[in-house]
Design an enzyme around this catalytic site. Structure first.
Site, mmCIF file in Angstrom:
data_model
loop_
_atom_site.group_PDB
_atom_site.id
_atom_site.type_symbol
_atom_site.label_atom_id
_atom_site.label_comp_id
_atom_site.label_asym_id
_atom_site.label_seq_id
_atom_site.Cartn_x
_atom_site.Cartn_y
_atom_site.Cartn_z
ATOM 1 N N PHE A 35 0.788 -0.970 0.271
ATOM 2 C CA PHE A 35 -0.013 -0.161 -0.059
ATOM 3 C C PHE A 35 0.888 1.324 -0.071
ATOM 4 C CE2 PHE A 35 -4.600 0.859 1.188
ATOM 5 C CZ PHE A 35 -5.021 -0.084 0.709
ATOM 6 N N GLN A 91 -8.234 14.313 4.824
ATOM 7 C CA GLN A 91 -7.632 13.439 3.857
ATOM 8 C C GLN A 91 -8.516 13.037 2.486
ATOM 9 O OE1 GLN A 91 -6.601 8.900 3.921
ATOM 10 N NE2 GLN A 91 -4.705 10.054 3.792
ATOM 11 N N HIS A 123 -8.677 11.151 -0.701
ATOM 12 C CA HIS A 123 -8.378 9.790 -1.444
ATOM 13 C C HIS A 123 -8.160 10.267 -2.724
ATOM 14 C CE1 HIS A 123 -8.239 5.798 -2.424
ATOM 15 N NE2 HIS A 123 -7.876 5.237 -1.197
ATOM 16 N N LEU A 147 -15.752 5.394 -3.082
ATOM 17 C CA LEU A 147 -14.134 5.021 -3.058
ATOM 18 C C LEU A 147 -13.895 3.857 -4.043
ATOM 19 C CD1 LEU A 147 -11.746 5.695 -1.255
ATOM 20 C CD2 LEU A 147 -12.069 3.641 -0.221
ATOM 21 N N GLU A 151 -7.348 1.682 -2.769
ATOM 22 C CA GLU A 151 -6.038 1.687 -2.832
ATOM 23 C C GLU A 151 -5.532 0.363 -3.218
ATOM 24 O OE1 GLU A 151 -3.825 4.399 -0.318
ATOM 25 O OE2 GLU A 151 -1.972 3.393 -0.474
ATOM 26 N N ARG A 169 -0.978 9.100 -0.126
ATOM 27 C CA ARG A 169 -2.201 9.637 -0.446
ATOM 28 C C ARG A 169 -2.289 11.069 -0.785
ATOM 29 N NH1 ARG A 169 -6.622 6.147 2.883
ATOM 30 N NH2 ARG A 169 -6.255 4.194 2.021
ATOM 31 N N HIS A 206 -12.099 11.682 2.129
ATOM 32 C CA HIS A 206 -12.310 10.232 2.695
ATOM 33 C C HIS A 206 -12.062 10.166 4.108
ATOM 34 C CE1 HIS A 206 -11.629 5.990 2.280
ATOM 35 N NE2 HIS A 206 -10.348 6.160 2.905
ATOM 36 N N ARG A 252 -2.831 10.294 6.701
ATOM 37 C CA ARG A 252 -2.805 9.108 7.299
ATOM 38 C C ARG A 252 -2.534 7.975 6.297
ATOM 39 N NH1 ARG A 252 -6.607 4.645 6.829
ATOM 40 N NH2 ARG A 252 -8.271 6.025 5.698
HETATM 41 P P1 FAD Z 1 -17.257 4.303 12.142
HETATM 42 O O1 FAD Z 1 -17.020 2.981 11.708
HETATM 43 O O2 FAD Z 1 -17.455 5.434 11.232
HETATM 44 O O3 FAD Z 1 -18.501 4.084 13.207
HETATM 45 C C1 FAD Z 1 -19.230 5.296 13.887
HETATM 46 C C2 FAD Z 1 -20.257 4.900 14.735
HETATM 47 O O4 FAD Z 1 -20.806 5.987 15.354
HETATM 48 C C3 FAD Z 1 -21.382 4.500 13.846
HETATM 49 O O5 FAD Z 1 -21.963 3.367 14.593
HETATM 50 C C4 FAD Z 1 -22.524 5.556 14.035
HETATM 51 O O6 FAD Z 1 -23.690 5.197 13.706
HETATM 52 C C5 FAD Z 1 -22.045 5.916 15.258
HETATM 53 N N1 FAD Z 1 -22.474 7.272 15.629
HETATM 54 C C6 FAD Z 1 -21.959 8.430 14.787
HETATM 55 N N2 FAD Z 1 -22.699 9.721 15.266
HETATM 56 C C7 FAD Z 1 -23.585 9.201 16.446
HETATM 57 C C8 FAD Z 1 -24.296 9.988 17.369
HETATM 58 N N3 FAD Z 1 -24.655 11.173 17.232
HETATM 59 N N4 FAD Z 1 -25.233 9.037 18.188
HETATM 60 C C9 FAD Z 1 -24.896 7.722 18.102
HETATM 61 N N5 FAD Z 1 -24.226 6.890 17.286
HETATM 62 C C10 FAD Z 1 -23.481 7.678 16.484
HETATM 63 N N6 FAD Z 1 -9.420 2.272 6.498
HETATM 64 C C11 FAD Z 1 -8.179 1.307 6.524
HETATM 65 O O7 FAD Z 1 -7.721 1.205 7.444
HETATM 66 N N7 FAD Z 1 -8.473 0.480 5.630
HETATM 67 C C12 FAD Z 1 -9.057 0.371 4.507
HETATM 68 O O8 FAD Z 1 -9.186 -0.410 3.564
HETATM 69 C C13 FAD Z 1 -10.270 1.320 4.551
HETATM 70 N N8 FAD Z 1 -10.911 1.475 3.540
HETATM 71 C C14 FAD Z 1 -12.126 2.434 3.620
HETATM 72 C C15 FAD Z 1 -13.051 2.498 2.617
HETATM 73 C C16 FAD Z 1 -14.183 3.362 2.706
HETATM 74 C C17 FAD Z 1 -15.231 3.339 1.571
HETATM 75 C C18 FAD Z 1 -14.165 4.287 3.669
HETATM 76 C C19 FAD Z 1 -15.247 5.257 3.975
HETATM 77 C C20 FAD Z 1 -13.055 4.157 4.860
HETATM 78 C C21 FAD Z 1 -12.184 3.365 4.733
HETATM 79 N N9 FAD Z 1 -11.202 3.061 5.519
HETATM 80 C C22 FAD Z 1 -10.387 2.301 5.579
HETATM 81 C C23 FAD Z 1 -11.438 4.190 6.835
HETATM 82 C C24 FAD Z 1 -11.835 3.434 8.021
HETATM 83 O O9 FAD Z 1 -12.752 2.580 7.421
HETATM 84 C C25 FAD Z 1 -12.683 4.279 9.152
HETATM 85 O O10 FAD Z 1 -11.896 5.183 9.323
HETATM 86 C C26 FAD Z 1 -12.956 3.499 10.192
HETATM 87 O O11 FAD Z 1 -13.918 2.465 9.894
HETATM 88 C C27 FAD Z 1 -13.718 4.373 11.370
HETATM 89 O O12 FAD Z 1 -14.168 3.605 12.274
HETATM 90 P P2 FAD Z 1 -14.816 4.327 13.628
HETATM 91 O O13 FAD Z 1 -15.017 2.856 14.514
HETATM 92 O O14 FAD Z 1 -13.987 5.245 14.247
HETATM 93 O O15 FAD Z 1 -16.050 4.891 13.258
#
Ligand code: FAD
Length: 577
Positions: free
Chosen positions: A121, A234, A236, A250, A253, A284, A349, A384
């Site tokens: 990556f 960021q 992407h 998306l 990558e 990125r 992203h 990142r």
């Molecule tokens: P999230 O998974 O975003 O979860 C947030 C949670 O908070 C959800 O349950 C939501 O409902 C809840 N929430 C939000 N606001 C409230 C509120 N007010 N009240 C109650 N609940 C709330 N990263 C990598 O390392 N490798 C990858 O291959 C990769 N691919 C990606 C592909 C895509 C399309 C995207 C969008 C991101 C990707 N990322 C990747 C980044 C990574 O997926 C995210 O940064 C990560 O999943 C975020 O996880 P999190 O647990 O912090 O939050």
């Protein structure tokens, strides 16, 4: 008088993505009562969308890899404004989190000898991303969900938190409403873990889903927490550009990781002009600017992107390594990526900035409030590395769960708060409904904000334009008190959007103000009115907190010097270069 339910837990976790679920597992393992609140359904969240993989120096494919090199790559990509202790912990602990996930049932792709496979990556010196085809997030969330549900944690789905509650300076719970019925819930908790993810929805073109409105960073800021690196968003390099309805979706990558080539309309592999050594696998920030520049300078594709070609893998190879990408392009754009190139362009992203936390416990600057995952800042600095988020979620999700548990076990404070505070907040949340549609549309504010951020805070920025953007956002802020929506509390998306726009406006203001303060080019913050990085700012984080007048306060804070064992690694890396 408005009625509300009361629920009580030792630890309340807001967010059911990878970070929230991992925190829940840790806190329940300590025998505590845990509540998990999510505004969507369990199994959704951004984590499920992650495709390319999870970075960890397992050394399965390249035995020379080590936590030291992973640390260095993370710091280099973050342009050294990262929290170095977080980068050290992350590099050291992510292998354990991958193996733990495997033990809990995740099925990773394998090497021919049966080890967990690792793919290259951008910016990672070695092949480092453990992955499950291009559905790594789905596997992660499936595994974590089963693990969390096997504990006694109670899950509250489709429940949106609107305020953190405090007693005597400590966070002691939250107020929320259920999206289906509009009933209010007072969650009492001795500690709260914020795990609400990022805020990509402040831009029109984004890879983020409707959930990415940055609620948690504003809830924490309102409760008095310090934020860090908020100017760093960021972009992407590769989002879809066509058809218009899927713009920003998306393109992982992983495509470049598997050898995908970028070309312009002249058929030239232009990355040789931007990073001749790493080419498509540059970081990125660099690849995103390259793609943007090619289009700006008139060498773009038919629909305003550049070409990304993975045809060399053939149909069989693509179905093995990138099946989601194949289906995405076939179903949405009627393009067979085993035969023709994709058209791609940068898309918003990820948010490097967020709640400033203690690296050991993930506690914020407010007692009782912990944060982990994308909502927290510090680890990634100015940019990142791909794959470093999934590992971040598990490494710091675990630490946040343990930090919160430890804090709860050591304290005896009350979780009571004045009832009037709850009633005032309930009144505020209901206000847009009470105006009966006779005011500002939240959708219009959201739309204008997304357009303004695209225009003024995009991946190339300058002072005048940032200032103009700030003026537009402050004008939207003035309109917020007049937001109103028709209908009732039942299944009312307009009402939910009325809550979201408050977050979107506040975050945009903070981003524009901090982007104005960082007068240099560094990682994702690329100021066209400055020539390059400013040496002095290389040692500075901008810390944001709410000042006494309730306005955005920004402080320049010096990054403490690295301890000797880390400083030595940096010296060695410099010598290599
Ligand atoms: P999230 O998974 O975003 O979860 C947030 C949670 O908070 C959800 O349950 C939501 O409902 C809840 N929430 C939000 N606001 C409230 C509120 N007010 N009240 C109650 N609940 C709330 N990263 C990598 O390392 N490798 C990858 O291959 C990769 N691919 C990606 C592909 C895509 C399309 C995207 C969008 C991101 C990707 N990322 C990747 C980044 C990574 O997926 C995210 O940064 C990560 O999943 C975020 O996880 P999190 O647990 O912090 O939050």
């Amino acid at each position: 008088r408005e009625r509300y339910e009361v629920r009580e837990h030792d630890v309340l976790i807001i967010g059911a993505g990878g970070a929230g679920l991992r925190a829940a597992v840790s806190a329940t393992q300590r025998g505590l009562s845990v509540g998990i609140v999510t505004k969507s359904l369990l199994g959704k969240a951004h984590t499920v969308m992650a495709e390319g993989g999870m970075a960890a120096a397992l050394g399965n494919v390249d035995p020379d890899d080590s936590w030291r090199q992973h640390f260095m790559d993370t710091m280099k990509s973050g342009k050294f404004i990262n929290n170095w202790r977080m980068a050290e912990i992350h590099a050291k602990e992510s292998p354990d989190r991958v193996y733990e996930l495997e033990q809990w049932g995740a099925l990773f792709n394998r090497t021919p000898e049966g080890k967990i496979s690792q793919r290259p990556f951008g910016g990672h010196t070695y092949r480092r991303l453990a992955h499950v085809g291009d559905r790594t997030g789905l596997e992660l969330i499936r595994t974590m969900q089963e693990k969390a549900l096997a504990t006694d944690a109670k899950v509250y789905m489709e429940t949106t938190v609107t305020k953190l509650l405090k007693n005597n300076g400590r966070v002691v719970g939250a107020l929320a409403y259920t999206r289906e019925s509009g009933k209010f819930v007072h969650f009492k908790a001795k500690a709260v873990v914020m795990a609400t993810g990022g805020w990509g929805r402040i831009f029109k073109v984004t890879s983020n889903s409707w959930e990415g409105t940055g609620d948690g960073v504003v809830l924490s800021y309102d409760a008095g927490a310090d934020l860090v690196d908020m100017e760093m968003m960021q972009f992407h390099p590769t989002g879809m550009v066509w058809p218009p309805g899927v713009r920003g979706l998306l393109v992982t990558e992983g495509v470049r990781g598997e050898g995908g080539l970028l070309r312009n309309s002249e058929g030239k592999r232009y990355m040789e002009n931007y990073d001749p050594q790493k080419m498509e696998l540059s970081t990125r920030d660099v690849v995103a600017r390259a793609n943007y520049t090619e289009v700006q300078e008139g060498r773009g594709s038919e629909h305003g992107g550049v070409y990304l070609d993975i045809t060399h893998l053939g149909y069989e190879g693509i179905m093995k390594k990138l099946p989601t990408m194949y289906e995405q392009f076939k179903n949405l754009a009627d393009i067979d990526i085993s035969r023709e190139p994709m058209e791609v362009f940068p898309t918003v992203h990820y948010t490097m900035g967020g709640v400033k936390v203690d690296p050991e416990t993930c506690e914020s600057s407010v007692p009782g409030l912990f944060a982990a995952g994308e909502v927290a800042g510090g680890l990634h600095g100015a940019n990142r590395l791909g794959g470093n988020s999934l590992s971040d979620l598990l490494v710091f999700g675990r630490r946040a769960g343990e930090g919160a548990a430890e804090y709860v076990q050591q304290s005896t404070h009350s979780t009571e708060i004045e009832e009037q505070e709850l009633l005032t907040e309930i009144g505020r949340v209901l206000e847009p409904l009470e105006k009966r549609g006779d005011g500002e549309s939240p959708y219009l504010i959201q739309q204008e904000l997304q357009v303004a951020m695209m225009e003024h805070a995009n991946l190339m920025r300058d002072g005048d334009s940032l200032q103009e953007g700030l003026g537009k956002i402050l004008a939207l802020k003035d309109r917020l008190p007049r937001v109103s929506v028709p209908g009732s509390r039942l299944f009312n998306p307009g009402w939910h959007t009325a809550q979201d726009v408050r977050y979107l406006v506040q975050i945009s203001e903070i981003i524009l103000r901090t982007a104005l303060e960082r007068k240099e080019r560094r990682g994702a913050q690329w100021r066209l009115d400055y020539d390059g990085p400013d040496e002095e700012l290389g040692g500075i984080n901008f810390i944001v907190s709410k000042d006494e007048q309730g306005e955005v306060g920004i402080e320049r804070r010096e990054i403490p010097p690295m301890p000797e064992h880390l400083a030595k690694l940096v010296e060695e890396e410099k010598a290599k270069a």
